[in-house]
Design a protein around this motif. Structure first.
Motif, short mmCIF file in Angstrom:
data_model
loop_
_atom_site.label_atom_id
_atom_site.label_comp_id
_atom_site.label_asym_id
_atom_site.label_seq_id
_atom_site.Cartn_x
_atom_site.Cartn_y
_atom_site.Cartn_z
N LYS A 114 0.89 -1.16 0.00
CA LYS A 114 0.00 0.00 0.00
C LYS A 114 0.93 1.20 0.00
CE LYS A 114 -3.66 1.55 3.22
NZ LYS A 114 -4.80 1.74 2.36
N ASN A 115 0.63 2.19 0.85
CA ASN A 115 1.60 3.27 1.03
C ASN A 115 2.73 2.73 1.90
OD1 ASN A 115 -0.39 4.80 -0.18
ND2 ASN A 115 -1.33 5.24 1.80
N ASP A 116 3.82 3.50 1.97
CA ASP A 116 4.88 3.09 2.88
C ASP A 116 4.39 3.22 4.32
OD1 ASP A 116 6.53 2.37 0.86
OD2 ASP A 116 7.62 4.27 0.80
N PHE A 146 -4.92 -7.45 17.70
CA PHE A 146 -5.16 -8.67 16.94
C PHE A 146 -4.61 -8.52 15.52
CE2 PHE A 146 -7.83 -11.40 14.21
CZ PHE A 146 -7.47 -12.63 14.77
N ARG A 147 -3.87 -9.52 15.07
CA ARG A 147 -3.32 -9.53 13.71
C ARG A 147 -3.76 -10.81 13.02
NH1 ARG A 147 -1.96 -4.53 12.24
NH2 ARG A 147 -0.16 -3.67 13.30
N ILE A 148 -4.64 -10.68 12.06
CA ILE A 148 -5.19 -11.86 11.40
C ILE A 148 -4.11 -12.72 10.70
CG2 ILE A 148 -5.99 -10.61 9.32
CD1 ILE A 148 -7.85 -13.54 10.96
N VAL A 201 4.20 1.28 18.15
CA VAL A 201 3.20 2.07 17.41
C VAL A 201 3.60 2.08 15.94
CG1 VAL A 201 2.42 4.46 17.01
CG2 VAL A 201 2.64 3.57 19.36
N GLY A 202 2.62 1.99 15.04
CA GLY A 202 2.99 2.08 13.64
C GLY A 202 1.80 1.95 12.73
N GLY A 203 2.02 2.17 11.46
CA GLY A 203 0.94 2.02 10.50
C GLY A 203 1.30 2.59 9.16
N ALA A 204 0.29 2.68 8.32
CA ALA A 204 0.49 3.15 6.95
C ALA A 204 0.46 4.68 6.91
CB ALA A 204 -0.61 2.59 6.06
N ARG A 251 0.78 11.36 14.26
CA ARG A 251 -0.66 11.03 14.24
C ARG A 251 -0.92 9.62 14.78
NH1 ARG A 251 -2.97 7.83 11.06
NH2 ARG A 251 -1.41 7.94 9.41
N GLU A 252 -0.14 8.66 14.30
CA GLU A 252 -0.33 7.27 14.76
C GLU A 252 -0.11 7.15 16.27
OE1 GLU A 252 -1.30 4.45 13.31
OE2 GLU A 252 -1.24 4.94 11.19
N THR A 253 0.87 7.90 16.79
CA THR A 253 1.16 7.83 18.23
C THR A 253 -0.02 8.32 19.04
OG1 THR A 253 3.50 8.14 17.75
CG2 THR A 253 2.81 8.51 20.01
N PHE A 269 12.86 -2.78 4.58
CA PHE A 269 11.86 -3.65 3.96
C PHE A 269 11.63 -4.79 4.94
CE2 PHE A 269 13.17 -1.38 0.23
CZ PHE A 269 12.08 -1.42 -0.63
N LEU A 270 10.37 -5.04 5.26
CA LEU A 270 10.07 -6.11 6.23
C LEU A 270 10.15 -7.47 5.59
CD1 LEU A 270 7.12 -4.45 8.12
CD2 LEU A 270 9.36 -5.06 9.05
N SER A 271 9.82 -7.53 4.33
CA SER A 271 9.74 -8.83 3.66
C SER A 271 10.01 -8.60 2.18
CB SER A 271 8.34 -9.39 3.91
OG SER A 271 8.30 -10.75 3.66
N SER A 320 -13.48 3.99 14.06
CA SER A 320 -13.95 4.07 12.67
C SER A 320 -13.20 3.10 11.77
CB SER A 320 -13.79 5.49 12.16
OG SER A 320 -12.43 5.88 12.26
N GLU A 321 -12.00 2.66 12.19
CA GLU A 321 -11.24 1.67 11.40
C GLU A 321 -11.25 0.31 12.08
OE1 GLU A 321 -7.35 3.07 10.30
OE2 GLU A 321 -8.17 4.57 8.95
N SER A 322 -12.18 0.14 13.05
CA SER A 322 -12.31 -1.13 13.79
C SER A 322 -11.00 -1.55 14.47
CB SER A 322 -12.79 -2.26 12.88
OG SER A 322 -13.94 -1.87 12.20
#
Ligand code: GDD
Ligand code: MG
Length: 193
Positions: free
Chosen positions: A44-46, A66-68, A84-87, A100-102, A120-122, A151-153
């Motif tokens: 997706k985005n970095d 939870f991580r599916i 903490v992290g995200g797109a 913002r994520e924090t 790169f994680l993978s 709002s993003e569950s």
């Protein structure tokens, strides 16, 4: 050795949350032979990730969610302890995204970020680059509850953890997220806490 990749084309297989592409390309091997290869690439985005540390109390801020993919892999019932992290949103810089994520995930207001690396994680699967940071925090920087965006569950448990206990959690495999391990070890190597 230059120009060993030719005739790159891409077919979108799925474009749900992130994009899964089948990328075909001619690869020129060292022996001069060319082969047409097709590999899958996902992304997706970095992304960003940050480890918050408190030099006075010797605590760090971690989160549990939870991580599916972890669940599907049959690991830890899918619950992962992470930094903490995200797109990164399309309009954001990596630093704005970290701030913002924090706030969203753990409720802290941070401003002094220290860049650690871009990784790169993978690399065999993912085109996403993740910008890693550490940031010192004080108790007074807690301004919101955190917990993620309903709002993003998202449902994120905030864990304020003693740094040495967090290192022990790597040893006993309670922490298995690569970004989190790298950043805890960065604090340890550089004696920031
Ligand atoms: N991963 C994912 N998230 C989804 C999906 N659909 C909805 N989401 C929601 O989108 C939000 C993503 O939250 P972020 O904090 O931005 O991302 P993250 O899940 O914490 O981070 C993951 O993705 C990052 C960006 O690609 C990665 O940098 C990170 O390593 C990790 O894989 C979450 O609320 C998640 O539930 C999906 O199909 N896949
Ligand atoms: Mg996140």
């Amino acid at each position: 050795m230059s120009n060993r990749i030719k005739n790159v084309s891409s077919k979108v297989i799925s474009n749900f949350w992130a994009k899964l592409e089948q990328v075909s390309f001619d690869f020129v091997f060292k022996n001069g032979k060319t082969e047409r290869l097709t590999h899958e690439v996902y992304g997706k985005n970095d992304g960003v990730a940050v480890l918050l540390y408190n030099p006075s109390t010797k605590n760090v801020i971690l989160s549990k969610q939870f991580r599916i993919p972890m669940y599907v892999a049959g690991v830890k019932n899918g619950f992962s302890i992470e930094v903490v992290g995200g797109a990164i949103d399309p309009s954001e810089s990596p630093e704005t995204s970290v701030i913002r994520e924090t706030k969203e995930e753990v409720g802290y207001n941070i401003n002094q970020l220290q860049k650690v690396a871009t990784i790169f994680l993978s690399p065999g699967l993912m085109k996403e680059q993740v910008h890693l940071y550490v940031a010192a925090y004080k108790d007074e920087d807690k301004i919101e509850k955190g917990g993620g965006l309903a709002s993003e569950s998202e449902e994120i448990e905030v864990l304020e953890t003693n740094f040495l206990d967090a290192l022990q959690m790597i040893e006993n495999e309670e922490i298995i997220d690569a970004r989190t391990i790298m950043l805890l070890q960065y604090l340890q190597i550089h004696k920031l806490i």
